[in-house]
Motif scaffolding. Structure first.
Motif, short mmCIF file in Angstrom:
data_model
loop_
_atom_site.label_atom_id
_atom_site.label_comp_id
_atom_site.label_asym_id
_atom_site.label_seq_id
_atom_site.Cartn_x
_atom_site.Cartn_y
_atom_site.Cartn_z
N ILE A 11 -2.28 -1.91 -6.54
CA ILE A 11 -3.11 -1.98 -5.14
C ILE A 11 -3.44 -1.47 -3.99
O ILE A 11 -2.36 -1.55 -3.16
N ALA A 12 -4.38 -0.97 -3.49
CA ALA A 12 -3.84 -0.85 -2.04
C ALA A 12 -3.82 -2.00 -0.82
O ALA A 12 -4.62 -3.52 -0.90
N LEU A 13 -3.72 -1.10 0.06
CA LEU A 13 -3.03 -2.41 0.71
C LEU A 13 -3.46 -1.78 2.53
O LEU A 13 -3.48 -0.06 2.91
N PRO A 14 -4.74 -1.94 3.23
CA PRO A 14 -5.42 -1.51 4.59
C PRO A 14 -4.96 -0.74 5.68
O PRO A 14 -4.61 0.01 6.04
N SER A 15 -3.84 -1.64 5.42
CA SER A 15 -2.58 -1.51 6.75
C SER A 15 -1.29 -1.87 6.49
O SER A 15 -1.08 -3.08 5.99
N PHE A 16 -0.71 -1.04 6.72
CA PHE A 16 1.21 -1.26 6.78
C PHE A 16 1.26 -2.39 7.26
O PHE A 16 0.66 -2.55 9.08
N PHE A 19 2.00 -1.99 -3.34
CA PHE A 19 0.66 -2.53 -2.32
C PHE A 19 1.19 -1.09 -1.23
O PHE A 19 1.75 -0.06 -1.07
N ARG A 20 -0.46 -0.03 -1.98
CA ARG A 20 0.10 1.36 -1.96
C ARG A 20 -1.00 1.58 -0.12
O ARG A 20 -2.18 0.97 -0.14
N THR A 21 -0.28 2.08 1.31
CA THR A 21 -1.03 1.93 2.17
C THR A 21 -1.81 3.23 1.71
O THR A 21 -1.62 4.04 1.69
N MET A 22 -3.48 2.96 2.66
CA MET A 22 -3.74 4.10 2.44
C MET A 22 -4.12 4.73 4.12
O MET A 22 -3.73 4.40 4.78
N GLN A 23 -3.76 6.31 3.86
CA GLN A 23 -4.08 7.14 4.96
C GLN A 23 -5.01 7.28 5.28
O GLN A 23 -6.32 7.00 5.03
N GLN A 78 -11.58 6.80 -4.00
CA GLN A 78 -10.84 7.98 -4.23
C GLN A 78 -9.58 7.73 -4.24
O GLN A 78 -9.29 7.98 -5.86
N LEU A 79 -8.42 6.81 -3.84
CA LEU A 79 -7.50 6.89 -4.78
C LEU A 79 -7.83 6.07 -5.95
O LEU A 79 -6.79 5.92 -6.89
N PHE A 80 -8.16 5.29 -6.40
CA PHE A 80 -8.91 4.54 -7.48
C PHE A 80 -9.56 4.93 -8.33
O PHE A 80 -8.95 5.17 -9.63
N THR A 81 -10.72 6.03 -7.99
CA THR A 81 -11.40 7.01 -9.37
C THR A 81 -10.09 8.21 -9.06
O THR A 81 -10.44 9.09 -10.90
N LEU A 82 -8.79 8.25 -9.52
CA LEU A 82 -7.72 9.15 -9.00
C LEU A 82 -7.04 8.37 -10.13
O LEU A 82 -6.22 9.33 -11.06
#
Length: 590
Positions: free
Chosen positions: A71-76, A275-279, A286-290
């Motif tokens: 899942i996404a992590l908006p900021s570290f 938890f992945r931080t979005m750059q 975008q990351l989800f659809t990939l």
């Protein structure tokens, strides 16, 4: 020689005076401080222990173990501590959920009674004089590093939280308001000594989540040395890997002691949670659809209906789901805060004019499907919100540009509606995203015009007071002198009501939307129980919550097949609606 003896005598007198002063100070502070007493277990022979309610597991017998949930992590985060300086960020709640409470409290609704679910504790009791709140810990409860959880962990945690060196003023005050310490009766039996109302103490202290004494008792170089320390946990996951600025990976314990408890059966099925931080150049969609994220959650129904989103997910093996949550559930407050020191808007009548230009109430009530309601205020138990009735007055100098600061991308779709409404009235509303730490600094210095506040949890009286008391809270809102004067931590109930009433009547704070549903998009290699979720769930894809987390599971073979061929040929987008009060009828809509 005489001079030397005189100097020695004076030195001893000074030392004696200093020692007497120190002992006096110690005596005064000890009377108020959190303390630990050791008592005999035989004192509890007549105690009537409570075993809790038999609540079935919300998991599914069809669940499969294994796989990685991303899942996404908006900021570290600034650190991975639960307590101390700079721990008010959104990720702190995630760290909190890695730990089990003593007893979980499931609030009552119009259809369901209050229920109590034992977790770290197997039993609890309230003494007949309501001065002691007793807990018996589970014999097999253990930290993720294998060390047993015992009464000393709770005693240490109380001392740790209330120590000035920990710099956890908010948690310290909350704990000391409810208890003056702990009695230890055995390795597995202890009691909080209650201050004030027993019902409140039970509700709050039953949710106490301890710190591992064997780790924190040697807290040299606190807090810096613990910023990235992998804290032992009592739940099923522990921190296994930190990639600074990029990701955090939590691994499932293969021999977690809690797996034997009926309520945790068929839950927490993923081997890893990442938890992945979005750059800067990446978006969550975008990351989800990939296929690089497993699921994404948004409350805003309009988000799924936008052309960009529909184009991105159309034809892919992706499902949309809406979880209806209890209308009586308490939500963290969110809303618009206006700085009374704005240069061009100086009084409540001019603020009423600005609110008319933004049209917050109209947007909430008319622009959403399903329809939304407005939150009641800042306090969790406030009555229905009624907008202040001051007559709008156009400022002498109409502002052409106003900056609205916010921190959470989940609010952006709603704020874009405010921006459009402002533009319709010839105001350029500039939306400026800040980190939680940066916004906290701006709030403290009153260097803001408009702020969209979003708090992490429902506000108690004490919580609201702390927002305007510079020495008490983790977040301080400056620039509103009268609220600061009213912020009396020794009388939080009356003080909080006066502050909230002042903010609402003066148009300094306007509540945002109350959304009694949450929505998610997820790849079809993820699966949910047939019944969807229990009525007290707030999310479908929370990986850690002891109460409703870890419901989903991953089919690894399906994941490989879907990633190899993500298209399914279906262009129509359907939203499955899960109503926990009607577990056997799951409607869907076009």
């Amino acid at each position: 020689m005489a001079r030397g003896n005189r100097m020695i005598t004076i030195g001893w007198l000074r030392l004696l005076r200093a020692s007497v002063f120190f002992l006096c100070v110690l005596a005064v502070s000890s009377a108020q401080a959190f303390s630990v007493h050791y008592r005999d277990l035989s004192e509890l022979n007549k105690t009537e222990w409570q075993n809790g309610d038999a609540v079935p597991s919300p998991g599914s017998e069809q669940a499969l173990n294994g796989g990685r949930f991303i899942i996404a992590l908006p900021s570290f985060p600034d650190n991975l501590r639960r307590i101390g300086p700079q721990t008010s960020g959104r990720f702190t709640a995630t760290l909190h959920n890695l730990q089990l409470p003593l007893v979980a409290h499931i609030p009552a609704t119009h259809k369901h009674p209050t229920r109590w679910l034992p977790m770290l504790a197997s039993q609890w009791a309230l003494s007949t004089d309501k001065k002691l709140l007793l807990f018996r810990l589970r014999e097999d409860a253990a930290w993720s590093d294998g060390v047993a959880v015992d009464s000393e962990d709770f005693a240490f945690s109380g001392l740790f939280i209330t120590s000035d060196t920990t710099a956890a003023e908010w948690q310290k005050r909350q704990l000391e308001r409810l208890t003056d310490g702990i009695n230890i009766y055995s390795d597995k039996v202890f009691a909080f000594r209650i201050r004030g109302k027993a019902d409140e103490a039970l509700k709050v202290l039953s949710g106490f989540r301890p710190f591992a004494r064997h780790v924190y008792e040697n807290r040299r170089n606190w807090p810096e040395a613990f910023n990235w320390y992998p804290e032992p946990t009592t739940g099923p996951y522990y921190l296994a890997q930190v990639r600074a600025g990029e990701s955090l990976m939590f691994r499932r314990l293969s021999d977690w002691w809690g797996d034997q408890l009926p309520y945790f059966k068929h839950r927490f099925n993923a081997d890893q949670v990442v938890f992945r931080t979005m750059q800067i150049h990446e978006s969550e969609l975008q990351l989800f659809t990939l296929g690089e994220l497993s699921a994404i959650e948004y409350r805003d129904a309009d988000y799924w209906q936008s052309g960009v989103v529909r184009t991105a997910i159309s034809g892919k093996r992706i499902s949309l789901v809406r979880l209806l949550t209890s209308a009586s559930s308490q939500q963290p407050p969110s809303g618009l805060l206006i700085n009374p020191r704005m240069q061009t808007i100086n009084n409540s009548h001019e603020r009423a004019w600005l609110l008319n230009q933004l049209n917050i109430q109209y947007i909430i009530e008319n622009d959403y499907t399903p329809p939304l309601q407005q939150q009641s205020g800042l306090l969790a138990d406030h009555a229905a919100y009624a907008q202040a009735q001051q007559a709008p007055v156009t400022p002498k100098l109409t502002p052409a540009n106003i900056t609205l600061s916010y921190t959470d991308d989940r609010d952006r779709a709603f704020l874009d509606k405010l921006k459009q409404s402002a533009a319709d009235h010839h105001i350029n509303l500039q939306l400026k995203k800040l980190s939680p730490a940066a916004l906290s600094d701006k709030l403290a210095l009153a260097e803001y015009e408009l702020v969209w506040l979003r708090l992490n949890a429902p506000l108690s009286n004490e919580g609201l007071v702390s927002l305007f008391n510079k020495t008490r809270g983790q977040v301080f809102i400056g620039g509103i002198p009268k609220a600061g004067i009213e912020a009396d931590p020794d009388n939080p109930a009356d003080s909080a009501r006066r502050i909230e009433q002042y903010l609402l009547e003066e148009n300094l704070y306007t509540p945002g939307p109350a959304m009694h549903y949450t929505q998610a998009a997820y790849w079809q290699w993820l699966h949910l129980p047939a019944q969807g979720a229990p009525y007290y769930a707030e999310k479908l894809f929370d990986p850690f919550s002891p109460l409703y987390g870890g419901l989903f599971w991953i089919n690894k073979k399906q994941r490989a097949d879907i990633l190899a061929k993500p298209q399914n040929g279906h262009k129509k987008i359907r939203v499955e609606v899960i109503n926990p009060d009607q577990p056997h009828s799951q409607d869907s809509e076009q």
